[in-house]
Design an enzyme around this catalytic site. Structure first.
Site, PDB file in Angstrom:
ATOM      1  N   LYS A  85      -0.453   9.292   9.752  1.00 17.86           N
ATOM      2  CA  LYS A  85      -1.468   9.348  10.925  1.00 17.86           C
ATOM      3  C   LYS A  85      -1.471   9.474  12.338  1.00 17.86           C
ATOM      4  CE  LYS A  85      -5.301   5.700  12.117  1.00 17.86           C
ATOM      5  NZ  LYS A  85      -5.887   6.636  11.211  1.00 17.86           N
TER       6      LYS A  85
ATOM      7  N   HIS B 209      -0.093   1.357   9.952  1.00 21.45           N
ATOM      8  CA  HIS B 209      -0.852   2.294   9.055  1.00 21.45           C
ATOM      9  C   HIS B 209       0.475   3.131   8.488  1.00 21.45           C
ATOM     10  CE1 HIS B 209      -5.445   1.700  10.560  1.00 21.45           C
ATOM     11  NE2 HIS B 209      -5.247   2.310   9.095  1.00 21.45           N
TER      12      HIS B 209
HETATM   13  N1  LIG Z   1     -13.588   5.833   7.865  1.00 17.80           N
HETATM   14  C1  LIG Z   1     -12.609   5.526   6.783  1.00 17.80           C
HETATM   15  O1  LIG Z   1     -13.137   4.678   6.044  1.00 17.80           O
HETATM   16  C2  LIG Z   1     -11.372   5.739   6.532  1.00 17.80           C
HETATM   17  C3  LIG Z   1     -11.342   7.286   7.386  1.00 17.80           C
HETATM   18  N2  LIG Z   1      -9.952   8.041   6.849  1.00 17.80           N
HETATM   19  C4  LIG Z   1      -9.545   8.999   8.217  1.00 17.80           C
HETATM   20  O2  LIG Z   1     -10.174   9.891   7.452  1.00 17.80           O
HETATM   21  C5  LIG Z   1      -9.881  10.698   8.250  1.00 17.80           C
HETATM   22  C6  LIG Z   1      -8.863  11.651   6.624  1.00 17.80           C
HETATM   23  O3  LIG Z   1      -8.361  11.036   6.114  1.00 17.80           O
HETATM   24  P1  LIG Z   1      -7.309  12.154   5.137  1.00 17.80           P
HETATM   25  O4  LIG Z   1      -7.865  12.598   4.008  1.00 17.80           O
HETATM   26  O5  LIG Z   1      -6.326  10.602   4.458  1.00 17.80           O
HETATM   27  O6  LIG Z   1      -6.515  12.953   5.887  1.00 17.80           O
HETATM   28  P2  LIG Z   1      -5.795  14.461   5.561  1.00 17.80           P
HETATM   29  O7  LIG Z   1      -4.910  14.448   5.941  1.00 17.80           O
HETATM   30  O8  LIG Z   1      -4.621  14.269   4.500  1.00 17.80           O
HETATM   31  O9  LIG Z   1      -6.364  15.315   5.069  1.00 17.80           O
HETATM   32  C7  LIG Z   1      -6.930  16.054   5.893  1.00 17.80           C
HETATM   33  C8  LIG Z   1      -7.747  17.264   4.878  1.00 17.80           C
HETATM   34  O10 LIG Z   1      -8.775  18.222   6.106  1.00 17.80           O
HETATM   35  C9  LIG Z   1      -8.100  19.303   5.743  1.00 17.80           C
HETATM   36  N3  LIG Z   1      -8.878  20.363   6.905  1.00 17.80           N
HETATM   37  C10 LIG Z   1      -7.611  21.052   8.130  1.00 17.80           C
HETATM   38  N4  LIG Z   1      -8.514  21.886   9.393  1.00 17.80           N
HETATM   39  C11 LIG Z   1     -10.005  21.507   8.814  1.00 17.80           C
HETATM   40  C12 LIG Z   1     -11.195  21.977   8.833  1.00 17.80           C
HETATM   41  N5  LIG Z   1     -11.487  22.820   9.922  1.00 17.80           N
HETATM   42  N6  LIG Z   1     -12.272  21.546   8.864  1.00 17.80           N
HETATM   43  C13 LIG Z   1     -12.696  20.853   7.361  1.00 17.80           C
HETATM   44  N7  LIG Z   1     -10.727  20.085   6.431  1.00 17.80           N
HETATM   45  C14 LIG Z   1      -9.804  20.454   7.377  1.00 17.80           C
HETATM   46  C15 LIG Z   1      -6.842  19.736   5.773  1.00 17.80           C
HETATM   47  O11 LIG Z   1      -6.743  20.249   5.010  1.00 17.80           O
HETATM   48  P3  LIG Z   1      -4.870  20.950   5.134  1.00 17.80           P
HETATM   49  O12 LIG Z   1      -4.327  19.917   4.472  1.00 17.80           O
HETATM   50  O13 LIG Z   1      -4.872  22.752   4.753  1.00 17.80           O
HETATM   51  O14 LIG Z   1      -4.797  20.898   6.371  1.00 17.80           O
HETATM   52  C16 LIG Z   1      -7.097  18.043   4.939  1.00 17.80           C
HETATM   53  O15 LIG Z   1      -7.625  18.595   3.544  1.00 17.80           O
HETATM   54  C17 LIG Z   1      -8.673  10.247   9.020  1.00 17.80           C
HETATM   55  O16 LIG Z   1      -9.064  10.587  10.335  1.00 17.80           O
HETATM   56  C18 LIG Z   1      -8.414   9.650   8.906  1.00 17.80           C
HETATM   57  O17 LIG Z   1      -7.898   8.490   9.951  1.00 17.80           O
HETATM   58  C19 LIG Z   1      -9.090   7.677   6.674  1.00 17.80           C
HETATM   59  C20 LIG Z   1      -9.631   6.767   4.870  1.00 17.80           C
HETATM   60  C21 LIG Z   1     -10.528   6.329   5.660  1.00 17.80           C
HETATM   61  O1  LIG Z   2      -6.004   7.087   9.227  1.00 18.38           O
HETATM   62  C1  LIG Z   2      -6.228   6.420   7.294  1.00 18.38           C
HETATM   63  O2  LIG Z   2      -5.669   6.366   6.758  1.00 18.38           O
HETATM   64  C2  LIG Z   2      -7.123   5.703   7.776  1.00 18.38           C
HETATM   65  N1  LIG Z   2      -8.404   5.524   8.798  1.00 18.38           N
HETATM   66  C3  LIG Z   2      -9.017   5.338   9.417  1.00 18.38           C
HETATM   67  C4  LIG Z   2      -9.281   4.427  10.514  1.00 18.38           C
HETATM   68  O3  LIG Z   2      -8.531   4.548  11.852  1.00 18.38           O
HETATM   69  O4  LIG Z   2      -9.465   3.147  11.441  1.00 18.38           O
HETATM   70  C5  LIG Z   2      -9.919   3.591   8.338  1.00 18.38           C
HETATM   71  C6  LIG Z   2      -8.515   3.168   7.256  1.00 18.38           C
HETATM   72  O5  LIG Z   2      -7.716   2.125   8.373  1.00 18.38           O
HETATM   73  C7  LIG Z   2      -7.504   4.449   7.183  1.00 18.38           C
END
Ligand SMILES: NC(=O)C1=CN([C@@H]2O[C@H](COP(=O)(O)OP(=O)(O)OC[C@H]3O[C@@H](n4cnc5c(N)ncnc54)[C@H](OP(=O)(O)O)[C@@H]3O)[C@@H](O)[C@H]2O)C=CC1
Ligand SMILES: O=C(O)C1=N[C@H](C(=O)O)C[C@H](O)C1
EC number: 1.17.1.8
Length: 233
Positions: free
Chosen positions: A135, A131
């Protein structure tokens, strides 16, 4: 459908675009703790935030009887508590470590292969995930789901660990590299050959589309679900 986005980072923004194109109204885009007020009365919440805040965020939504689709990884030791809350509040919860169709097909393939390999001697098993450098959690939620799929079929393993496989502990190499969206591999290696199955995401669009499809599916349901229920796998 009215959707509140809890977490508005890399994933939240892509989900916004895809959900809007599919005709949904985004009623909240939160980068902070959700409350009954700032959620703005949605039909469903889609939660992609941070491992350390996901539990409290989901709890607040469920206590307000709002169904939640959660993609945030790295908080899963508390999932049983959340599942209890979904039932107590007569609403719905769905966690997916990975919402892409391709990875969910890969999960099914991984289980089939694990079942075949359970009686075969001479092969070691190893997982690898790659990744982007931003992450926060390791190993990835997807790698943990792959490991759990193997435990279900192969009694040689019942726990995972980072790095190399050791005894009953299935090893996961977690590599952080540039802007890689998500690559997962399972290797079975013998002295004479290697079997590898691999999923490579080219971008985040598949994850985001899957989350919106899950939100459409869960709207009037009650209970706890997984992506395989949505996809009928
Ligand atoms: N299940 C799936 O298919 C996938 C899962 N993921 C997972 O999703 C999660 C998010 O990924 P990603 O979007 O890349 O991460 P980012 O770090 O880009 O986004 C996280 C967001 O959460 C915000 N945030 C901070 N504190 C809070 C709070 N208390 N409540 C709500 N939001 C808050 C951050 O704000 P700020 O920028 O102001 O800090 C930011 O906007 C990760 O755990 C990742 O592993 C990712 C891709 C696919
Ligand atoms: O953090 C990410 O970007 C992603 N998180 C998920 C995971 O932890 O498996 C899904 C995807 O691989 C991207």
């Amino acid at each position: 459908m009215k959707i509140a986005l809890v977490g508005y980072g890399k994933m939240g923004k892509i989900i916004d675009e895809i959900a809007t194109k599919r005709g949904h109204e985004i009623v909240a885009r939160l980068k902070e703790t959700p409350t009954a007020e700032n959620l703005n009365n949605p039909d469903v919440v889609i939660e992609f935030s941070l491992p350390e805040v996901a539990f409290d965020n989901i709890k607040t939504c469920l206590e307000n009887k709002i169904p939640v689709i959660c993609g945030t990884t790295g908080w899963l030791e508390k999932k049983p508590e959340i599942e209890k809350l979904a039932v107590e509040n007569e609403t719905a919860f769905l966690y997916g470590s990975n919402f892409s169709l391709g990875v969910n097909l890969f999960f099914a393939l991984n289980e089939k292969l694990a079942d075949l390999m359970k009686n075969v001697d001479g092969y070691s098993c190893q997982l690898e995930e790659i990744h982007h450098v931003h992450k926060k959690d390791a190993p990835s939620g997807t790698a943990i789901s792959i490991a759990e799929g193997i435990f279900k079929h192969n009694p040689k393993f019942d726990a995972w660990k980072l790095e190399e496989t050791q005894g009953n502990q299935l090893g996961i190499f977690a590599i952080r590299e540039d802007e890689v969206p998500g690559t997962h591999s399972v290797f079975y290696r013998s002295e004479v050959d290697e079997i590898e199955i691999k999923h490579t995401a080219f971008n985040r669009n598949g994850f985001a589309l899957g989350a919106v499809v899950a939100a459409e599916w869960i709207k009037d349901k009650k209970g706890n679900f997984a992506m395989k229920d949505v996809l009928g796998l």
